[in-house]
Enzyme design. Structure first.
Site, PDB file in Angstrom:
ATOM      1  N   ASP A   1      33.380  52.334  33.287  1.00 15.14           N
ATOM      2  CA  ASP A   1      34.626  52.397  33.816  1.00 15.14           C
ATOM      3  C   ASP A   1      35.312  53.605  34.075  1.00 15.14           C
ATOM      4  O   ASP A   1      35.614  54.066  35.311  1.00 15.14           O
ATOM      5  CB  ASP A   1      35.680  51.673  32.900  1.00 15.14           C
ATOM      6  CG  ASP A   1      37.051  51.400  33.369  1.00 15.14           C
ATOM      7  OD1 ASP A   1      37.024  51.079  34.500  1.00 15.14           O
ATOM      8  OD2 ASP A   1      38.107  51.510  32.470  1.00 15.14           O
TER       9      ASP A   1
ATOM     10  N   CYS B   1      30.269  33.635  47.765  1.00 13.91           N
ATOM     11  CA  CYS B   1      31.233  32.725  47.310  1.00 13.91           C
ATOM     12  C   CYS B   1      31.341  31.506  48.463  1.00 13.91           C
ATOM     13  O   CYS B   1      32.216  30.605  48.182  1.00 13.91           O
ATOM     14  CB  CYS B   1      32.676  33.392  47.321  1.00 13.91           C
ATOM     15  SG  CYS B   1      32.624  34.451  46.199  1.00 13.91           S
TER      16      CYS B   1
ATOM     17  N   CYS C   1      34.474  29.113  49.723  1.00 17.46           N
ATOM     18  CA  CYS C   1      35.717  29.243  48.314  1.00 17.46           C
ATOM     19  C   CYS C   1      36.649  30.487  48.660  1.00 17.46           C
ATOM     20  O   CYS C   1      36.211  31.549  48.821  1.00 17.46           O
ATOM     21  CB  CYS C   1      35.106  28.828  47.206  1.00 17.46           C
ATOM     22  SG  CYS C   1      36.276  29.038  45.620  1.00 17.46           S
TER      23      CYS C   1
ATOM     24  N   CYS D   1      45.868  40.745  34.059  1.00 15.19           N
ATOM     25  CA  CYS D   1      45.976  39.703  34.569  1.00 15.19           C
ATOM     26  C   CYS D   1      44.533  39.033  34.871  1.00 15.19           C
ATOM     27  O   CYS D   1      43.640  39.636  35.249  1.00 15.19           O
ATOM     28  CB  CYS D   1      46.810  39.494  35.581  1.00 15.19           C
ATOM     29  SG  CYS D   1      46.788  38.027  36.759  1.00 15.19           S
TER      30      CYS D   1
ATOM     31  N   CYS E   1      42.958  35.370  38.870  1.00 15.21           N
ATOM     32  CA  CYS E   1      41.821  35.146  40.034  1.00 15.21           C
ATOM     33  C   CYS E   1      40.593  34.991  39.420  1.00 15.21           C
ATOM     34  O   CYS E   1      39.588  34.644  40.018  1.00 15.21           O
ATOM     35  CB  CYS E   1      41.805  36.657  40.738  1.00 15.21           C
ATOM     36  SG  CYS E   1      41.362  38.111  40.224  1.00 15.21           S
TER      37      CYS E   1
ATOM     38  N   CYS F   1      38.271  30.926  39.131  1.00 14.47           N
ATOM     39  CA  CYS F   1      37.028  30.995  39.960  1.00 14.47           C
ATOM     40  C   CYS F   1      35.938  29.907  39.433  1.00 14.47           C
ATOM     41  O   CYS F   1      35.643  29.747  38.101  1.00 14.47           O
ATOM     42  CB  CYS F   1      36.623  32.208  39.862  1.00 14.47           C
ATOM     43  SG  CYS F   1      34.591  32.282  40.428  1.00 14.47           S
TER      44      CYS F   1
HETATM   45  C1  B12 Z   1      40.642  51.094  40.086  1.00 17.11           C
HETATM   46  C2  B12 Z   1      40.084  49.997  39.183  1.00 17.11           C
HETATM   47  C3  B12 Z   1      41.100  49.045  39.048  1.00 17.11           C
HETATM   48  C4  B12 Z   1      42.384  48.780  39.900  1.00 17.11           C
HETATM   49  C5  B12 Z   1      42.151  48.404  41.336  1.00 17.11           C
HETATM   50  C6  B12 Z   1      40.852  47.296  41.461  1.00 17.11           C
HETATM   51  C7  B12 Z   1      40.237  47.230  42.658  1.00 17.11           C
HETATM   52  N1  B12 Z   1      40.008  46.152  43.057  1.00 17.11           N
HETATM   53  O1  B12 Z   1      39.747  48.110  43.305  1.00 17.11           O
HETATM   54  C8  B12 Z   1      43.269  47.951  39.051  1.00 17.11           C
HETATM   55  C9  B12 Z   1      44.087  48.408  37.780  1.00 17.11           C
HETATM   56  C10 B12 Z   1      44.191  46.944  39.889  1.00 17.11           C
HETATM   57  C11 B12 Z   1      42.175  47.034  38.295  1.00 17.11           C
HETATM   58  C12 B12 Z   1      42.182  45.737  37.964  1.00 17.11           C
HETATM   59  C13 B12 Z   1      41.235  45.097  37.336  1.00 17.11           C
HETATM   60  N2  B12 Z   1      39.974  45.402  36.970  1.00 17.11           N
HETATM   61 CO1  B12 Z   1      39.355  47.230  37.243  1.00 17.11          CO
HETATM   62  N3  B12 Z   1      38.647  48.861  37.755  1.00 17.11           N
HETATM   63  C14 B12 Z   1      38.685  49.782  38.698  1.00 17.11           C
HETATM   64  C15 B12 Z   1      37.966  50.920  38.589  1.00 17.11           C
HETATM   65  C16 B12 Z   1      38.131  52.235  37.846  1.00 17.11           C
HETATM   66  C17 B12 Z   1      37.461  51.554  40.073  1.00 17.11           C
HETATM   67  C18 B12 Z   1      37.490  50.264  40.981  1.00 17.11           C
HETATM   68  C19 B12 Z   1      37.127  50.660  42.528  1.00 17.11           C
HETATM   69  O2  B12 Z   1      36.340  51.657  42.704  1.00 17.11           O
HETATM   70  N4  B12 Z   1      37.703  50.237  43.429  1.00 17.11           N
HETATM   71  C20 B12 Z   1      37.567  50.601  44.683  1.00 17.11           C
HETATM   72  C21 B12 Z   1      37.326  49.513  45.911  1.00 17.11           C
HETATM   73  C22 B12 Z   1      37.061  49.783  47.301  1.00 17.11           C
HETATM   74  O3  B12 Z   1      36.309  48.906  45.461  1.00 17.11           O
HETATM   75  P1  B12 Z   1      35.757  47.463  45.306  1.00 17.11           P
HETATM   76  O4  B12 Z   1      37.011  46.535  45.049  1.00 17.11           O
HETATM   77  O5  B12 Z   1      34.611  47.047  44.494  1.00 17.11           O
HETATM   78  O6  B12 Z   1      35.531  47.251  46.941  1.00 17.11           O
HETATM   79  C23 B12 Z   1      34.152  46.688  47.369  1.00 17.11           C
HETATM   80  C24 B12 Z   1      34.275  45.356  48.149  1.00 17.11           C
HETATM   81  O7  B12 Z   1      35.584  45.234  48.915  1.00 17.11           O
HETATM   82  C25 B12 Z   1      33.136  45.167  48.876  1.00 17.11           C
HETATM   83  N5  B12 Z   1      33.315  44.547  50.277  1.00 17.11           N
HETATM   84  C26 B12 Z   1      34.143  44.986  51.186  1.00 17.11           C
HETATM   85  N6  B12 Z   1      34.275  44.051  52.147  1.00 17.11           N
HETATM   86  C27 B12 Z   1      33.121  43.128  51.868  1.00 17.11           C
HETATM   87  C28 B12 Z   1      32.617  42.158  52.541  1.00 17.11           C
HETATM   88  C29 B12 Z   1      31.751  41.485  52.151  1.00 17.11           C
HETATM   89  C30 B12 Z   1      31.132  40.213  52.730  1.00 17.11           C
HETATM   90  C31 B12 Z   1      31.206  41.794  50.761  1.00 17.11           C
HETATM   91  C32 B12 Z   1      30.164  40.719  50.142  1.00 17.11           C
HETATM   92  C33 B12 Z   1      31.668  42.823  50.129  1.00 17.11           C
HETATM   93  C34 B12 Z   1      32.680  43.460  50.452  1.00 17.11           C
HETATM   94  O8  B12 Z   1      32.828  46.616  49.098  1.00 17.11           O
HETATM   95  C35 B12 Z   1      33.803  47.476  48.677  1.00 17.11           C
HETATM   96  C36 B12 Z   1      32.863  48.913  48.273  1.00 17.11           C
HETATM   97  O9  B12 Z   1      32.078  48.690  47.510  1.00 17.11           O
HETATM   98  C37 B12 Z   1      36.389  50.104  38.188  1.00 17.11           C
HETATM   99  C38 B12 Z   1      35.532  50.957  37.202  1.00 17.11           C
HETATM  100  C39 B12 Z   1      34.731  51.775  38.020  1.00 17.11           C
HETATM  101  N7  B12 Z   1      34.641  53.001  37.772  1.00 17.11           N
HETATM  102  O10 B12 Z   1      34.184  51.168  38.937  1.00 17.11           O
HETATM  103  C40 B12 Z   1      37.167  49.091  37.268  1.00 17.11           C
HETATM  104  C41 B12 Z   1      36.598  47.582  37.181  1.00 17.11           C
HETATM  105  C42 B12 Z   1      36.521  47.199  38.554  1.00 17.11           C
HETATM  106  N8  B12 Z   1      37.935  46.757  36.762  1.00 17.11           N
HETATM  107  C43 B12 Z   1      37.400  45.726  36.036  1.00 17.11           C
HETATM  108  C44 B12 Z   1      38.318  44.600  35.332  1.00 17.11           C
HETATM  109  C45 B12 Z   1      37.550  43.737  34.459  1.00 17.11           C
HETATM  110  C46 B12 Z   1      39.354  44.514  35.833  1.00 17.11           C
HETATM  111  C47 B12 Z   1      40.546  43.333  35.960  1.00 17.11           C
HETATM  112  C48 B12 Z   1      39.805  41.982  35.728  1.00 17.11           C
HETATM  113  C49 B12 Z   1      41.210  43.719  34.569  1.00 17.11           C
HETATM  114  C50 B12 Z   1      42.449  42.680  34.055  1.00 17.11           C
HETATM  115  N9  B12 Z   1      42.025  41.668  33.321  1.00 17.11           N
HETATM  116  O11 B12 Z   1      43.672  42.862  34.256  1.00 17.11           O
HETATM  117  C51 B12 Z   1      41.340  43.594  36.945  1.00 17.11           C
HETATM  118  C52 B12 Z   1      40.860  42.673  38.244  1.00 17.11           C
HETATM  119  C53 B12 Z   1      41.897  42.723  39.499  1.00 17.11           C
HETATM  120  C54 B12 Z   1      40.627  42.700  40.588  1.00 17.11           C
HETATM  121  N10 B12 Z   1      40.765  41.372  41.238  1.00 17.11           N
HETATM  122  O12 B12 Z   1      39.973  43.452  41.195  1.00 17.11           O
HETATM  123  C55 B12 Z   1      35.728  45.746  36.118  1.00 17.11           C
HETATM  124  C56 B12 Z   1      35.278  44.693  36.666  1.00 17.11           C
HETATM  125  C57 B12 Z   1      34.047  43.708  36.270  1.00 17.11           C
HETATM  126  C58 B12 Z   1      33.396  42.830  37.132  1.00 17.11           C
HETATM  127  N11 B12 Z   1      33.036  41.878  36.549  1.00 17.11           N
HETATM  128  O13 B12 Z   1      33.686  43.121  38.396  1.00 17.11           O
HETATM  129  C59 B12 Z   1      35.556  47.179  36.288  1.00 17.11           C
HETATM  130  C60 B12 Z   1      34.200  47.460  37.023  1.00 17.11           C
HETATM  131  C61 B12 Z   1      35.421  47.838  34.770  1.00 17.11           C
HETATM  132  C62 B12 Z   1      34.368  47.855  34.167  1.00 17.11           C
HETATM  133  N12 B12 Z   1      33.381  48.966  33.995  1.00 17.11           N
HETATM  134  O14 B12 Z   1      33.944  46.806  33.634  1.00 17.11           O
HETATM  135  N13 B12 Z   1      41.016  47.762  38.133  1.00 17.11           N
END
Ligand code: B12
Length: 440
Positions: A157, A211, A214, A264, A267, A271
């Site tokens: 994380d 997914c 959905c 929260c 989401c 699922c």
């Molecule tokens: C910053 C962060 C947050 C931020 C922003 C989250 C976000 N979505 O970016 C905030 C504070 C809001 C947050 C919230 C939560 N987080 Co958080 N967070 C992080 C952190 C530190 C970085 C995430 C990141 O890099 N985001 C950048 C974006 C660009 O990345 P991405 O969303 O993965 O984007 C990808 C997709 O969009 C995909 N994509 C884009 N287009 C398309 C199209 C297709 C067709 C497909 C298939 C994919 C795809 O490619 C992108 C790049 O890889 C990570 C830990 C880490 N070091 O990675 C934990 C992490 C993601 N969080 C985690 C958790 C548990 C949560 C929460 C559930 C906590 C809670 N219960 O409140 C929520 C979930 C909210 C949500 N729906 O995402 C877990 C997720 C575990 C999992 N099973 O995925 C992580 C991995 C921590 C951990 N080590 O366990 N988080």
């Protein structure tokens, strides 16, 4: 986390024919208590980098000052984190647990909701020592088997690694439209962690799952933080608003937050993939004992084929310890009663949340959230406690208490707001009071 120190005394000699058995590495991960382990290469993650940089530019991560375009240049290039990086071991730990029955009983008092990952001890404190133990084992294993000195960097994380991109490429899971990684068997209720290493390991393939049509999660988000599949607007996400945001919660979002006071899960809760893991946990026998415990879920969904191979060194079975540490802490509570929580002192806050992720918000952040939840509950029983909070030393708490009193809008609440309007000296709190009187 720092690299685990390994000064080479044997020259590193990569040998394509002689690789470590990845099945043994995965078995060791299960022995430590991880639920799934996969391997990917240490190649860059250009799509993740592009996604992060583009979203930072669009302001979707405003309020997370450390989340920068420059950070993505490092976090999406494993060799920028460990120059000798060849492979990544991707790990997950299932964290869903039963909610205690007493937390589900209604007692007529307003209660808040805490996201499931925060019901127990802080997962960073649970996973980090496991990763360190893993790195030490890997070091011995590589040296004994191949004469290679392993170098490792460990992440969970907070490290500069894109946890979900690693999980996706390694086949640990697939991207859900809510941006969380979904896994077979455990859904998205998993923490992710990685070991970046210089060892050449046979990579696994990404999964083919997705997914489908959905989109339930997109429509379920109360604040519209998922504007389109795979994209989160962090600035609207209740997780961000309740955990990461340091200042005031935008007034237009407060009514949409319900009674969520830390993180929260909406989401994830809606699922359909997650329902599988939830249903399994819910099955109980006549004595109330789980019919299928977490242990059996691990066994039934594990794909390993190397049961017969002995491990080079076996760590003590860790499942029981992990389950105990992931169980809800009674002192924290999964649905804490809000009126008494509002009067918590700094010292009591430190004591109650010492081992919990909730300490991250500090007292002022948590009580800000409690005020919003009480405003949304519109329960007049909360008025005396909110009037006390209107005189808290923290301006953030005073401002949000004013908003809550404006929502409840009893005569006592309005009188307290009018009195505070003449006594308050902070301009932002005064603005909140004026707004509260307007809406009441
Ligand atoms: C910053 C962060 C947050 C931020 C922003 C989250 C976000 N979505 O970016 C905030 C504070 C809001 C947050 C919230 C939560 N987080 Co958080 N967070 C992080 C952190 C530190 C970085 C995430 C990141 O890099 N985001 C950048 C974006 C660009 O990345 P991405 O969303 O993965 O984007 C990808 C997709 O969009 C995909 N994509 C884009 N287009 C398309 C199209 C297709 C067709 C497909 C298939 C994919 C795809 O490619 C992108 C790049 O890889 C990570 C830990 C880490 N070091 O990675 C934990 C992490 C993601 N969080 C985690 C958790 C548990 C949560 C929460 C559930 C906590 C809670 N219960 O409140 C929520 C979930 C909210 C949500 N729906 O995402 C877990 C997720 C575990 C999992 N099973 O995925 C992580 C991995 C921590 C951990 N080590 O366990 N988080």
């Amino acid at each position: 986390m720092e690299p685990v120190a390994c000064k080479p005394h044997t020259p590193y000699a990569p040998n394509k024919e002689r690789m470590l058995e990845t099945e043994k590495i995965k078995e060791y991960a299960y022995t430590l208590g991880f639920d799934a382990a996969r391997i990917t290469s240490a190649d860059a993650f250009p799509q993740a980098q592009q996604a992060i940089q583009e979203r930072v530019e669009r302001g979707l991560y405003d309020g997370l000052p450390w989340f920068t375009k420059e950070r993505a240049e490092v976090s999406c290039h494993p060799d920028a984190l460990l120059p000798t990086a060849r492979s990544i071991i991707a790990l997950s730990l299932f964290y869903l647990t039963q909610q205690p029955d007493e937390d589900k009983q209604a007692d007529g008092l307003p209660r808040g909701r805490i996201s499931r990952y925060a019901w127990s001890d802080d997962y960073h404190d649970i996973i980090k020592p496991k990763l360190q133990q893993f790195a030490a084992w890997l070091y011995d294993y590589a040296r004994n088997e191949l004469g290679i000195e392993s170098e490792t960097r460990l992440f969970v994380d907070t490290g500069r690694m894109v946890d979900r991109a690693v999980a996706e490429r390694s086949g640990l899971g697939w991207y859900g439209k809510n941006t969380n990684i979904l896994t077979h068997g455990w859904g998205s209720w998993v923490f992710l962690a990685e070991i970046v290493t210089n060892l050449p390991l046979e990579p696994d393939e990404p999964l083919k799952a997705n997914c489908g049509n959905c989109e339930i999660c997109l429509h379920a988000c109360p604040t519209g933080a998922l504007p389109r599949p795979y994209e989160l607007d962090s600035t609207r996400c209740i997780s961000f608003l309740t955990i990461e945001l340091r200042g005031s919660i935008p007034v237009e979002l407060r009514p949409l937050m319900g009674n969520l006071i830390y993180g929260c899960d909406i989401c994830q809760e809606v699922c359909p993939v997650n329902k599988v893991a939830e249903r399994r946990l819910g099955l109980r026998d006549a004595q109330g004992q789980p019919l299928i415990g977490i242990q059996s879920i691990r066994r039934s969904t594990k794909t390993s084929t190397s049961q017969s191979q002995p491990l080079a060194s076996v760590a003590p079975v860790a499942q029981a310890e992990i389950q105990a540490r992931l169980s809800p802490r009674p002192t924290v509570g999964t649905t804490p009663e809000l009126i008494s929580l509002l009067s918590i002192t700094e010292e009591e806050f430190r004591e109650r949340f010492r081992h919990s992720p909730i300490k991250r918000t500090k007292r002022r952040g948590l009580l800000r959230n409690v005020c919003v939840a009480l405003g949304n509950a519109r329960d007049p029983q909360a008025v005396p406690a909110l009037i006390n909070a209107l005189h808290d030393a923290e301006t953030l708490i005073r401002g949000h208490a004013a908003w809550a009193l404006g929502c409840i809008a009893t005569e006592q609440a309005r009188a307290a707001l009018r009195a505070a309007q003449t006594a308050e000296e902070d301009s932002e709190v005064l603005q909140e009071i004026t707004y509260a009187l307007d809406i009441s």
